[in-house]
Design a protein around this motif. Structure first.
Motif, PDB file in Angstrom:
ATOM      1  N   MET A 172       2.576  11.577  -8.464  1.00  0.00           N
ATOM      2  CA  MET A 172       3.625  10.305  -8.322  1.00  0.00           C
ATOM      3  C   MET A 172       2.889   9.675  -7.365  1.00  0.00           C
ATOM      4  N   ARG A 173       2.972   8.461  -7.669  1.00  0.00           N
ATOM      5  CA  ARG A 173       2.034   7.214  -6.903  1.00  0.00           C
ATOM      6  C   ARG A 173       2.878   5.913  -6.738  1.00  0.00           C
ATOM      7  N   PHE A 174       2.625   5.432  -5.331  1.00  0.00           N
ATOM      8  CA  PHE A 174       3.518   4.434  -4.944  1.00  0.00           C
ATOM      9  C   PHE A 174       2.694   3.053  -4.831  1.00  0.00           C
ATOM     10  N   PHE A 175       3.412   1.990  -5.282  1.00  0.00           N
ATOM     11  CA  PHE A 175       2.721   0.527  -5.102  1.00  0.00           C
ATOM     12  C   PHE A 175       3.468  -0.247  -4.565  1.00  0.00           C
ATOM     13  N   ARG A 176       2.972  -1.359  -3.814  1.00  0.00           N
ATOM     14  CA  ARG A 176       3.759  -2.255  -3.186  1.00  0.00           C
ATOM     15  C   ARG A 176       3.477  -3.785  -4.024  1.00  0.00           C
ATOM     16  N   VAL A 177       4.323  -4.676  -4.285  1.00  0.00           N
ATOM     17  CA  VAL A 177       3.796  -5.746  -5.058  1.00  0.00           C
ATOM     18  C   VAL A 177       4.639  -6.850  -4.271  1.00  0.00           C
ATOM     19  N   PRO A 178       3.919  -8.024  -3.941  1.00  0.00           N
ATOM     20  CA  PRO A 178       4.649  -9.480  -3.617  1.00  0.00           C
ATOM     21  C   PRO A 178       5.081 -10.112  -4.878  1.00  0.00           C
TER      22      PRO A 178
END
Length: 351
Positions: A172-178
């Motif tokens: 399970m991986r998490f990413f932040r996107v603008p």
């Protein structure tokens, strides 16, 4: 029949009026009787249409659907709220995780500078199983968002690990996107590549359920008895559901029944309902009071494997017994006292 000599224009040399059909065969002029018969058929058809015309017109008028006076549906922009940015971020991160050598064009649909990226590896080496936007923060109203996306991925084994029999791993991986939208409400676009971040954690006060401590389910408790019979009918098709719900309550059992048996394991009451002995039982209702519960059940599948489930429901008293008045969408909660948060930073217009 005597065949005449064929002349120019298709007339016969003896003037009988014979000619050729399109296939090269001969045809004869229609007789007077056949002409009269054709005329009679046409006349009858015309009278039929004349008589049926008003009837058909009236039927068409009566069968016209009534005018639809409902307002036209409003088409809502996908950029409103957080649904648009969240969905955009999910698709962008999924494409980013699957990307490899030659995937620049696919990423360019989300990030304009993707054409300049140097991507390595085989496309789809990382497989995305589940993906969801777990947090969307609006930085500039209607213009700028930060979306955090959780992705459950199947990653390839480490290089050289094939000989040792090492298998791909699920993470399970998490990413932040603008994400931004232009001033005219145009399409969304990513301003940068995704940033891998840690899983969203604590630090923020959490709401608490507005119920007491869980109590073991006692079969002698009238409330537990009602709830047990209700869930047996609702989830396993055992018994008639209508016997355990209040008049006017509309509930439909799960069909086909996914479980073969259901056992209530514990109950948490919104208020303190106990009998005179104070032994942890909810007891029978004194009148028509209502009682909200969170109920834990253990439901056994047809293969015998049991799964824990949790339900919020409202009981109503009637004639000295409990009935299920509602299957609540969410449990009741108590919100913590949260100090006023500082204003979120916003973008300053370019000068």
């Amino acid at each position: 029949m005597r065949r005449g000599r064929k002349t120019r224009g298709g007339e016969s040399g003896d003037g009988v009026g014979q000619g050729l059909d399109e296939q090269g065969g001969w045809w004869t002029s229609p007789s007077t009787g056949s002409v009269a018969m054709g005329t009679n058929v046409v006349r009858r058809l015309a009278w039929s249409l004349l008589i049926c015309g008003p009837l058909l017109g009236g039927w068409a008028l009566v069968s016209q659907p009534a005018p639809d006076n409902r307002p036209a549906p409003v088409v809502q922009s996908s950029n409103s709220g957080t649904t648009g940015p969240g969905g955009f971020a999910e698709m962008y991160v999924a494409a980013f995780l699957r990307a490899g050598d030659g995937s620049q064009d696919e990423l360019a649909a989300f990030y304009a500078r993707a054409a300049d990226l140097e991507l390595e590896g085989r496309p789809d080496a990382v497989q995305v199983g589940q993906i969801a936007a777990v947090r969307v923060e609006e930085i500039e109203p209607g213009r700028y968002w930060s979306a955090t996306v959780a992705a459950r991925v199947l990653e390839p084994a480490r290089r050289g690990a094939a000989d040792s029999g090492e298998q791909p791993v699920i993470r399970m991986r998490f990413f932040r996107v603008p994400i931004e939208a232009d001033r005219d409400g145009g399409p969304l676009a990513a301003l940068a590549l995704p940033s891998e971040v840690a899983a969203p954690g604590g630090g923020t006060p959490k709401a608490e359920l507005a119920y007491g401590a869980p109590l073991p389910a006692q079969s002698s408790d009238p409330a537990v008895g009602t709830v047990s019979e209700f869930f047996a009918a609702y989830l396993s098709g055992s018994g008639e559901l209508g016997r355990y719900i209040s008049p006017g309550t509309r509930l439909t059992p799960v069909r086909p029944a996914p479980y073969r048996s259901v056992t209530v394991t514990q109950v948490s009451a919104e208020t303190a309902f106990q009998d005179a002995d104070g032994d942890g039982r909810i007891g029978a209702p004194a009148g028509r009071e209502q009682l909200r519960l969170v109920v834990g059940v253990k439901a056994a599948r047809p293969d015998g494997i049991a799964r824990p489930l949790s339900y919020a429901l409202t009981l109503s008293g009637r004639d000295g017994r409990w009935e299920v008045a509602a299957l609540d969408a969410t449990p009741q909660i108590v919100l913590p006292d949260v100090p006023a948060a500082a204003a979120s930073p916003s973008l300053s217009p370019a000068r």
